[in-house]
Design a protein around this motif. Structure first.
Motif, PDB file in Angstrom:
ATOM      1  N   ILE A   1     -14.473  89.154  82.811  1.00  0.00           N
ATOM      2  CA  ILE A   1     -15.698  88.914  81.671  1.00  0.00           C
ATOM      3  C   ILE A   1     -17.122  89.206  83.079  1.00  0.00           C
ATOM      4  CG2 ILE A   1     -17.498  87.450  80.425  1.00  0.00           C
ATOM      5  CD1 ILE A   1     -14.862  86.140  79.124  1.00  0.00           C
ATOM      6  N   GLU A   2     -17.677  89.722  82.948  1.00  0.00           N
ATOM      7  CA  GLU A   2     -18.857  90.292  84.164  1.00  0.00           C
ATOM      8  C   GLU A   2     -20.579  89.489  83.900  1.00  0.00           C
ATOM      9  OE1 GLU A   2     -18.669  94.301  85.508  1.00  0.00           O
ATOM     10  OE2 GLU A   2     -16.383  93.929  85.512  1.00  0.00           O
ATOM     11  N   VAL A   3     -20.495  88.508  84.088  1.00  0.00           N
ATOM     12  CA  VAL A   3     -21.629  88.273  84.059  1.00  0.00           C
ATOM     13  C   VAL A   3     -22.967  88.385  84.095  1.00  0.00           C
ATOM     14  CG1 VAL A   3     -23.352  86.279  83.293  1.00  0.00           C
ATOM     15  CG2 VAL A   3     -20.647  85.749  83.050  1.00  0.00           C
ATOM     16  N   ASP A   4     -24.033  89.531  83.925  1.00  0.00           N
ATOM     17  CA  ASP A   4     -25.281  90.164  84.157  1.00  0.00           C
ATOM     18  C   ASP A   4     -26.647  88.579  83.711  1.00  0.00           C
ATOM     19  OD1 ASP A   4     -27.002  91.274  84.832  1.00  0.00           O
ATOM     20  OD2 ASP A   4     -26.619  93.894  84.066  1.00  0.00           O
ATOM     21  N   LYS A   5     -27.784  89.144  83.748  1.00  0.00           N
ATOM     22  CA  LYS A   5     -28.477  88.653  83.600  1.00  0.00           C
ATOM     23  C   LYS A   5     -28.449  87.373  82.859  1.00  0.00           C
ATOM     24  CE  LYS A   5     -34.046  88.446  84.479  1.00  0.00           C
ATOM     25  NZ  LYS A   5     -34.302  88.701  84.332  1.00  0.00           N
ATOM     26  N   ASP A   6     -28.572  87.607  80.762  1.00  0.00           N
ATOM     27  CA  ASP A   6     -28.690  87.221  79.999  1.00  0.00           C
ATOM     28  C   ASP A   6     -27.592  87.706  79.314  1.00  0.00           C
ATOM     29  OD1 ASP A   6     -29.108  90.221  79.881  1.00  0.00           O
ATOM     30  OD2 ASP A   6     -31.201  89.378  78.137  1.00  0.00           O
ATOM     31  N   HIS A   7     -26.814  88.626  79.202  1.00  0.00           N
ATOM     32  CA  HIS A   7     -25.720  89.129  78.336  1.00  0.00           C
ATOM     33  C   HIS A   7     -24.356  89.047  79.629  1.00  0.00           C
ATOM     34  CE1 HIS A   7     -26.850  93.084  80.360  1.00  0.00           C
ATOM     35  NE2 HIS A   7     -25.365  93.276  80.276  1.00  0.00           N
TER      36      HIS A   7
ATOM     37  N   VAL B   1     -18.052  92.548  79.029  1.00  0.00           N
ATOM     38  CA  VAL B   1     -16.597  91.947  78.944  1.00  0.00           C
ATOM     39  C   VAL B   1     -15.401  93.511  78.536  1.00  0.00           C
ATOM     40  CG1 VAL B   1     -14.545  91.138  76.559  1.00  0.00           C
ATOM     41  CG2 VAL B   1     -16.954  89.638  76.574  1.00  0.00           C
ATOM     42  N   ARG B   2     -14.793  93.349  79.465  1.00  0.00           N
ATOM     43  CA  ARG B   2     -13.755  94.213  79.901  1.00  0.00           C
ATOM     44  C   ARG B   2     -12.302  94.871  79.481  1.00  0.00           C
ATOM     45  NH1 ARG B   2     -15.483  98.108  82.750  1.00  0.00           N
ATOM     46  NH2 ARG B   2     -17.586  97.558  84.657  1.00  0.00           N
ATOM     47  N   VAL B   3     -12.318  95.241  78.366  1.00  0.00           N
ATOM     48  CA  VAL B   3     -10.719  95.096  78.057  1.00  0.00           C
ATOM     49  C   VAL B   3     -10.209  96.290  78.401  1.00  0.00           C
ATOM     50  CG1 VAL B   3      -9.502  95.144  75.962  1.00  0.00           C
ATOM     51  CG2 VAL B   3     -11.607  94.504  75.391  1.00  0.00           C
ATOM     52  N   PHE B   4      -8.495  95.709  78.872  1.00  0.00           N
ATOM     53  CA  PHE B   4      -7.444  96.559  79.069  1.00  0.00           C
ATOM     54  C   PHE B   4      -7.386  97.736  78.692  1.00  0.00           C
ATOM     55  CE2 PHE B   4      -6.105  92.942  81.776  1.00  0.00           C
ATOM     56  CZ  PHE B   4      -6.313  93.579  82.575  1.00  0.00           C
ATOM     57  N   GLY B   5      -7.688  98.950  79.172  1.00  0.00           N
ATOM     58  CA  GLY B   5      -7.559  99.966  78.240  1.00  0.00           C
ATOM     59  C   GLY B   5      -8.354 100.949  78.486  1.00  0.00           C
ATOM     60  N   GLY B   6      -9.895  99.888  78.398  1.00  0.00           N
ATOM     61  CA  GLY B   6     -11.428 100.818  79.126  1.00  0.00           C
ATOM     62  C   GLY B   6     -12.185 100.395  77.757  1.00  0.00           C
ATOM     63  N   ASP B   7     -11.939  99.823  76.862  1.00  0.00           N
ATOM     64  CA  ASP B   7     -13.438  99.088  75.746  1.00  0.00           C
ATOM     65  C   ASP B   7     -13.633  98.258  76.604  1.00  0.00           C
ATOM     66  OD1 ASP B   7     -11.510 100.230  74.333  1.00  0.00           O
ATOM     67  OD2 ASP B   7     -10.911  98.880  73.014  1.00  0.00           O
ATOM     68  N   SER B   8     -15.316  97.911  75.992  1.00  0.00           N
ATOM     69  CA  SER B   8     -15.759  96.653  76.922  1.00  0.00           C
ATOM     70  C   SER B   8     -17.088  96.597  75.536  1.00  0.00           C
ATOM     71  CB  SER B   8     -16.508  97.121  77.951  1.00  0.00           C
ATOM     72  OG  SER B   8     -17.517  98.668  77.729  1.00  0.00           O
ATOM     73  N   LEU B   9     -17.632  95.238  75.577  1.00  0.00           N
ATOM     74  CA  LEU B   9     -18.889  95.224  74.689  1.00  0.00           C
ATOM     75  C   LEU B   9     -19.528  93.965  75.840  1.00  0.00           C
ATOM     76  CD1 LEU B   9     -18.087  91.737  73.429  1.00  0.00           C
ATOM     77  CD2 LEU B   9     -16.331  92.781  72.288  1.00  0.00           C
ATOM     78  N   LYS B  10     -20.705  94.404  74.900  1.00  0.00           N
ATOM     79  CA  LYS B  10     -21.676  92.864  75.328  1.00  0.00           C
ATOM     80  C   LYS B  10     -22.414  92.127  75.216  1.00  0.00           C
ATOM     81  CE  LYS B  10     -23.518  96.178  79.271  1.00  0.00           C
ATOM     82  NZ  LYS B  10     -24.885  97.424  78.882  1.00  0.00           N
ATOM     83  N   VAL B  11     -22.373  90.636  74.592  1.00  0.00           N
ATOM     84  CA  VAL B  11     -22.828  90.195  74.326  1.00  0.00           C
ATOM     85  C   VAL B  11     -23.750  89.374  74.542  1.00  0.00           C
ATOM     86  CG1 VAL B  11     -21.311  88.108  75.352  1.00  0.00           C
ATOM     87  CG2 VAL B  11     -21.797  87.801  73.002  1.00  0.00           C
ATOM     88  N   SER B  12     -24.777  88.109  74.056  1.00  0.00           N
ATOM     89  CA  SER B  12     -25.893  88.340  74.995  1.00  0.00           C
ATOM     90  C   SER B  12     -25.790  86.633  75.425  1.00  0.00           C
ATOM     91  CB  SER B  12     -27.206  88.031  74.130  1.00  0.00           C
ATOM     92  OG  SER B  12     -26.318  86.847  72.673  1.00  0.00           O
ATOM     93  N   LEU B  13     -25.838  85.850  76.413  1.00  0.00           N
ATOM     94  CA  LEU B  13     -25.331  84.665  76.599  1.00  0.00           C
ATOM     95  C   LEU B  13     -25.771  83.938  76.019  1.00  0.00           C
ATOM     96  CD1 LEU B  13     -25.620  84.659  80.393  1.00  0.00           C
ATOM     97  CD2 LEU B  13     -23.449  84.873  79.087  1.00  0.00           C
ATOM     98  N   LYS B  14     -27.078  83.827  75.194  1.00  0.00           N
ATOM     99  CA  LYS B  14     -28.219  82.388  74.760  1.00  0.00           C
ATOM    100  C   LYS B  14     -27.310  82.376  72.954  1.00  0.00           C
ATOM    101  CE  LYS B  14     -30.895  81.484  77.424  1.00  0.00           C
ATOM    102  NZ  LYS B  14     -32.721  81.985  77.832  1.00  0.00           N
ATOM    103  N   GLN B  15     -27.099  83.323  72.349  1.00  0.00           N
ATOM    104  CA  GLN B  15     -27.118  83.508  70.432  1.00  0.00           C
ATOM    105  C   GLN B  15     -25.582  83.723  70.756  1.00  0.00           C
ATOM    106  OE1 GLN B  15     -30.499  84.507  71.284  1.00  0.00           O
ATOM    107  NE2 GLN B  15     -31.281  82.336  70.633  1.00  0.00           N
ATOM    108  N   GLY B  16     -24.612  84.526  71.924  1.00  0.00           N
ATOM    109  CA  GLY B  16     -23.353  85.488  71.064  1.00  0.00           C
ATOM    110  C   GLY B  16     -23.768  86.241  70.558  1.00  0.00           C
ATOM    111  N   ILE B  17     -24.874  86.797  70.548  1.00  0.00           N
ATOM    112  CA  ILE B  17     -24.161  88.426  69.524  1.00  0.00           C
ATOM    113  C   ILE B  17     -24.147  89.238  70.200  1.00  0.00           C
ATOM    114  CG2 ILE B  17     -26.372  89.638  68.318  1.00  0.00           C
ATOM    115  CD1 ILE B  17     -28.606  87.468  68.154  1.00  0.00           C
ATOM    116  N   ILE B  18     -22.931  90.569  69.648  1.00  0.00           N
ATOM    117  CA  ILE B  18     -22.166  91.589  70.344  1.00  0.00           C
ATOM    118  C   ILE B  18     -22.884  92.334  69.982  1.00  0.00           C
ATOM    119  CG2 ILE B  18     -20.084  92.475  70.336  1.00  0.00           C
ATOM    120  CD1 ILE B  18     -19.010  89.669  69.415  1.00  0.00           C
ATOM    121  N   PHE B  19     -23.661  93.510  71.085  1.00  0.00           N
ATOM    122  CA  PHE B  19     -23.659  94.512  70.835  1.00  0.00           C
ATOM    123  C   PHE B  19     -23.178  95.425  72.044  1.00  0.00           C
ATOM    124  CE2 PHE B  19     -26.875  94.092  75.179  1.00  0.00           C
ATOM    125  CZ  PHE B  19     -26.250  92.957  75.410  1.00  0.00           C
ATOM    126  N   ASP B  20     -23.231  96.729  71.915  1.00  0.00           N
ATOM    127  CA  ASP B  20     -23.387  98.191  73.025  1.00  0.00           C
ATOM    128  C   ASP B  20     -21.687  97.796  72.985  1.00  0.00           C
ATOM    129  OD1 ASP B  20     -23.353  99.931  74.724  1.00  0.00           O
ATOM    130  OD2 ASP B  20     -24.049  98.327  75.763  1.00  0.00           O
TER     131      ASP B  20
END
Lengths: 185, 977
Positions: free
Chosen positions: B551-557, B560-579
């Protein structure tokens, strides 16, 4: 208070203000001799001393005296050195309020003395002694420098002088590696 | 004399006493948090029961999917006791009037004191336990019955003494049937097995044994036709009370079939069903009463709705009568059955209400609408997996119902009538990755200040004015909160201002974590680990694990990297998943790394499972960059990047019988405060600081030799090697690398058997060892090694002076014997790296996380002699081969932290303090540590009230005394007194 006042219209302090008590005379003659004291003896002595007046020193003698005196002044710091050394040795090398104060004094006194070198010797300085005076002054400066050296020795012992590698470590910079690795495990 | 005796003694006292990593009693439970979890509760092994016949209140017991047995106080949801049992699904039997609760996991049967959780007895066999039955209350039947079976062999029924766990008898089955269950009735002990006939599918065979001797007294094979194909198609074995019941259905399922164990008669009932709705699945809840009748509730589930049919079975006449049917409802539901007195109660729990029925009629005895508590973004109230209930009748028509509901998210909550008593976030067990994040915007101010320093004077001034104007808008609320804050600060309370807590020390960081069940959640570290949000990020099939790599943290999100190359982003304040992004399936990617090239643009490099890397065709990557990968066969490769294809720079291939156990690199955030170590005589030993060092730990399987290689990962050259003979590779081996030192732990002998047995009989004895090595530029003080004062270092063009050895470090190593194995180790992190790092270790056998101060594991501690004054000044003291874990090093204090696998650290804004978060298969624990004491913060012992009181008293005293003193002085002048 009012009972002792003859004139009740004035308080005592007003009277005291207006007529203060007689100041005590400072001169010894105004004091009466105590009983049994014969004034003749003292008078004799006084006479004696008056009859044999001190021969005024010749200017040469004065100069020799002055030079002698100035040597004493010049060597005074050296006389303090052993005491200072023992004190410094005893106070230890840790940084505490007493040792810091002592070290401060150890620096302050010689420095102050060095600044006032000429002032210290003006009263011994005459046109005739001037020639010999510079040696005295040189010794005086030297002695103070020795005292200062003691202070530096002490400060060094306390580890306050930047003489070792570790004192300059903060100014040394880390080597920048030319190559960089990215780990992707 | 540079040191007086008193100073030496005081320094020693200082070294051996307080300031090193100690946790004081007043800080434990204040600065730390601990989520005591049990895991996701399983329906078969969750129940209410009284811990002993004498006790009035009951506890809620569960054996979870993570094989944790625990007792929960139903009033507040606190854990009364818990025990971590092996792995795999277990079996659990309630106290039922006795004092013990009996569990069976893998091959071990254990009896636990139901009230306190102490182990009463245990029995271990070599085979897995398939079924467990406990009979209490005296007589020849009393005992613990188990069926064990190894793969491909015959099943064995055993009876253990209920008091001692000793084996009473055992009976080996004559056929290779798959055991399904055990049950006891008046006739005897029934062992139910699945008999696979060649052509007709499977049949159920019930063998009846004599409970006192284990002699077989009969066997019945039930003609199940094609209903049953495997063990999963059996609905249930209800072994409650006098009449054990076997229930299954046909495949559609349209018909319910029941069998009273011991008889060969199959009772058939056609399910009434609902019009137009196919039944997907049925579940049975049954309760038998003293008069020989059994109330059976059939819970039918269709696509979107559910209903229940209630039957009554007369065991004497073997007649099944339908009593009533509960209407169909949308959504998910759970039924539970309890017997209280001579009435059977059924509790229906839906997402909206709890309804109580008796077995007599479909008139509800009570209905309680649920009042869900607002849990912010924490719970999905939807979806009930199962529920257990306890019914208490108060008078004739008043009832109280307690229902423990397991939600489909995995969380657990208890509803008392209509109110939620507690909520346990069991879905958060099994954290696989976590990262620290900063959401309170210290960076914002830093950025604004950077703007001001970079723009011209006028613009900067304007910017500053607007910034202050913005700040001024916050003034009223700030001023309003000021009195509260002052009072709080005086009384030493935590700030209670609503909303965002103040964070002047950087303690309020947020932890973003992912669980193996596909959930993402965030905790606030400074707020007792409060859960901010929790979301289901990925749908994970049962039995699968979410393989989160990082899990790599950027400014506000967070990314999350998953083995196999998948990834997703989650906002830190609300936990909304995007991208949400999915990896390229060819050629089997393992992960992606993002590098910035010479022009500063990000280039994504794909790392493949075979250890190769794929880079975009046209790139301007820095040719001085080396990418290190590891393939499935654990071969480590270094790839030099260039303009064209990446070139294989070096390859680390372990020997034929050698396998890589552990790898350690320097942490990404590893600030170096000083490049050298000042010695006692004020010389400097220069640290060997290279960000490219890699420590590889291997073990050979044939000779049990552990080797640790220190590698320069640019050139691939081995800088130093350490070996340990006679290593137990089954014991955990862990390692860490930081600054210029590394540590690892192995279970090994001190020297080789053959070589040293004559000298020292203890040399071959194995022990847990902690090895610490420190790397210096040179063994000589004030020497920066062959590179001298060169501002750069290169591994490929090592140096241009002379022909001496390359730039290899001088390594000082020291070994300590430690009392227990360390399964994971890392180091504390502070803002500037001035504070010496502590070694943080996970000790599984002590269920603890320990912080070993650096001073105790300094490799330069003098061996075999006392430290001289210069060494003492450096903080070194005599080496002792045995390093006992000081209880003060235990960060979790007296709590048990179960299942911790990893520890992550983060700096706070205070240089003295590092934040620590430990996680793993079960618990989460967070605290903050000050490795050499909190030298930049006032402790709890600092009494502000006393300070202010003293100053005030002095002021008042001076104010009162001043006129008196003035009067006295005047008097003295005037009166001459």
């Amino acid at each position: 208070m009012t009972t002792t006042t003859p004139n009740p219209s004035y308080p005592s302090w007003v009277r005291e203000l207006h007529s203060p008590p007689n100041p005590k005379s400072k001169s010894a003659s105004s004091i009466r001799d105590p009983p049994g004291f014969s004034a003749s003896l003292t008078g004799k002595r006084a006479q004696l001393s008056k009859t044999q007046p001190h021969k005024p020193p010749t200017p040469e003698e004065t100069d020799i005296l002055k030079v002698k005196k100035s040597w004493e002044v010049a060597l005074a710091p050296a006389k303090q050195l052993p005491m200072n050394a023992i004190m410094m040795y005893m106070s230890g090398n840790s940084l505490q309020i007493f040792s810091i104060m002592m070290v401060f004094m150890l620096f302050k006194n010689p420095l102050q003395a060095l600044m006032q070198t000429n002032a210290v010797f003006t009263k011994y300085e005459t046109p005739r002694t001037r020639g010999k005076m510079w040696v005295v002054k040189a010794v005086y400066v030297l002695m103070n420098l020795v005292a200062l050296g003691l202070g530096i020795w002490k400060v060094n012992g306390m580890g306050l002088l930047p003489t070792t590698r570790s004192d300059w470590l903060a100014w040394e910079s880390q080597r920048e590696p030319v190559e960089r690795t990215v780990f992707a495990f | 004399m540079r040191w007086s005796a008193i100073e030496v003694v005081s320094l020693l006292l200082l070294l051996f006493s307080c300031p090193i990593g100690a946790i004081y009693a007043d800080e434990a439970y204040q600065v730390d948090f601990h989520h005591v979890l049990l895991g996701i509760p399983r329906v078969e092994t969750t129940f209410f029961d009284r811990p002993s016949a004498a006790s009035r209140a009951s506890l809620l017991y569960t054996l979870s999917e993570q094989s944790v047995l625990g007792a929960i106080n139903p009033k507040d949801g606190s854990v009364v006791w818990r025990q971590q049992l092996g792995n795999g699904s277990g079996l659990l039997k309630p106290p039922a009037g006795g004092n013990t609760i009996i569990s069976a996991v893998n091959g071990t049967v254990q009896a636990w004191d139901a009230a306190e959780g102490r182990l009463v007895w245990d029995w271990t066999g070599s085979e897995d336990i398939k079924a467990l039955e406990v009979v209490r209350g005296g007589g020849t039947y009393q005992g613990v019955y188990i069926v064990t079976q190894a793969i491909g062999s015959k099943a064995t029924v055993r009876k253990l003494s209920e008091d001692t766990g000793l084996l009473v008898w055992e009976h080996e089955d004559e056929s290779l049937d798959t055991p399904l269950g055990l049950s006891v009735s008046k006739e005897g002990l029934h062992s139910v097995a699945l008999h696979s006939a060649l052509l007709q599918g499977s049949k159920i065979r019930v063998t009846t044994l004599q409970p006192s001797s284990g002699v077989s007294i009969g066997s019945v094979t039930l003609n199940t036709d094609k209903d049953i194909s495997d063990a999963g198609s059996l609905v249930s074995i209800e072994s409650s009370a006098s009449q054990p019941l076997l229930a299954w259905s046909d495949r559609s399922p349209r018909n319910l079939r029941l069998n009273i164990l011991g008889s060969n008669h199959i009772i058939n009932a056609k399910l009434a069903g609902e019009k137009g709705k196919d039944i997907d699945k049925i579940q049975i809840r049954a309760a038998s009463k003293a008069d020989g009748t059994v109330d059976v509730l059939v819970h039918c589930q269709s696509q979107a709705s559910h209903w229940a049919e209630v039957y009554q079975l007369n065991t004497n006449s073997q007649v099944l009568n339908k009593v009533y049917q509960l209407p169909s409802l949308e959504g998910s539901t759970a039924f539970s059955a309890t017997v209280h007195g001579d009435t059977t109660y059924f509790v229906r729990t839906t997402e909206h209400d709890v309804t109580l029925f008796s077995s007599a009629s479909d008139q509800s005895l009570g209905q309680w609408p649920l009042q869900p508590k607002p849990h912010d973004r924490m719970i999905q109230h939807r979806g009930i997996t199962h529920a257990v209930s306890e019914v208490v009748s108060k008078g004739t028509s008043k009832y109280a119902v307690r229902t423990a509901i397991s939600l489909s998210s995995g969380d657990w909550k208890l509803i008392y009538n209509s109110e939620e008593s507690w909520f346990r976030p069991e879905s958060l067990s099994g954290v696989v990755a976590a990262a620290w994040a900063n959401v309170d915007g210290h960076e914002d101010l830093a950025e604004e200040l950077a703007v001001e320093s970079h723009s011209n004077v006028a613009a900067a001034y304007l910017h500053r004015l607007t910034r202050h104007a913005k700040d001024a808008r916050r003034f009223p609320s700030w001023a309003k909160a000021l009195p509260d804050r002052i009072v709080d600060s005086l009384l030493g309370r935590e700030p209670r201002s609503p909303g965002k807590p103040r964070d002047s020390f950087g303690f309020q960081k947020v932890i973003v974590a992912a669980t193996c069940s596909g959930r993402l959640f965030a905790l606030r570290a400074g707020d007792k680990g409060k859960i901010i949000w929790s979301v289901q990020a990925s749908e994970i099939e049962p039995g699968q694990r979410w393989a989160v790599e990082s899990i790599e943290v950027d400014k506000d999100h967070a990314l999350v990297r998953v083995f196999g190359g998948d990834s997703l982003k989650v906002s830190l304040k609300q936990g909304i998943i995007f991208d949400n992004q999915f990896g390229n399936p060819t050629p089997s990617p393992k992960t992606n790394i993002v590098l910035s090239d010479t022009s500063g643009t990000a280039v994504s490099i794909q790392v493949n499972a075979d250890g190769t890397i794929s880079i975009p065709r046209s790139n301007h990557l820095d040719p001085n960059t080396v990418v290190v990968t590891q393939d499935e066969k654990k071969v480590i490769r270094g790839w030099a990047l260039g303009d064209a294809k990446p070139q294989l720079a070096w390859k680390f291939v372990p020997g034929a019988n050698e396998r890589i156990i552990t790898l350690a690199t320097r942490p990404a955030n590893d600030p170096i405060a000083s490049i050298g170590k000042a010695l006692g005589d004020r010389n400097v030993l220069y640290k060997f600081l290279s960000p490219n060092i890699l420590v590889i730990g291997t073990v050979t399987t044939d000779t049990s030799l552990a080797s640790f290689y220190i590698l320069d990962s640019v050139s691939g050259s081995i800088l130093h090697t350490l070996t340990h003979p006679n290593v137990d590779a089954n014991q955990p081996i862990s390692s860490t690398l930081s600054e210029n030192w590394f540590a690892y732990s192995v279970f090994s002998a001190f020297s080789d058997d053959a070589a040293d047995t004559s000298d020292d009989p203890h040399a071959s004895a194995q022990s847990h060892q902690l090895v610490v090595s420190e790397l210096f530029e040179s063994s000589l003080p004030n020497d920066r090694g062959v590179l001298g004062s060169s501002p750069n270092s290169s591994s490929l063009q090592p140096f241009s002076v002379g022909d001496g050895p390359g730039n290899s470090p001088y390594v000082v190593t020291q070994t300590y014997i430690i009392p227990a194995a360390i399964s994971f180790m890392t180091v504390s992190t502070t803002l500037q790296g001035i504070t010496p790092r502590s070694l943080l270790c996970v000790v599984p056998s002590l269920s603890s996380v320990n912080a070993i101060p650096r001073a105790f594991i300094d490799p330069r501690r003098p061996v075999g002699r006392d430290a001289v004054a210069a060494e003492m000044e450096e903080g070194l003291f005599r080496h002792n081969a045995v390093l006992d874990f000081d209880p003060k090093w235990t960060l979790n204090h007296m709590r048990e932290v179960l299942g911790v696998q990893k520890v992550i650290t983060s700096p706070s804004l205070l240089e003295s303090t590092s934040l620590v978060f430990a996680f793993g298969s079960l618990d989460m624990f967070g605290t903050r540590i000050a490795p050499i004491g909190g030298f930049d913060i006032l402790g709890k012992g600092f009494n502000k009230i006393q300070l202010i009181g003293t100053v005030a008293a002095l002021a008042i005293g001076t104010g009162l005394l001043a006129p008196m003193a003035r009067k006295k002085q005047t008097d003295m002048r005037w009166r001459g007194i």
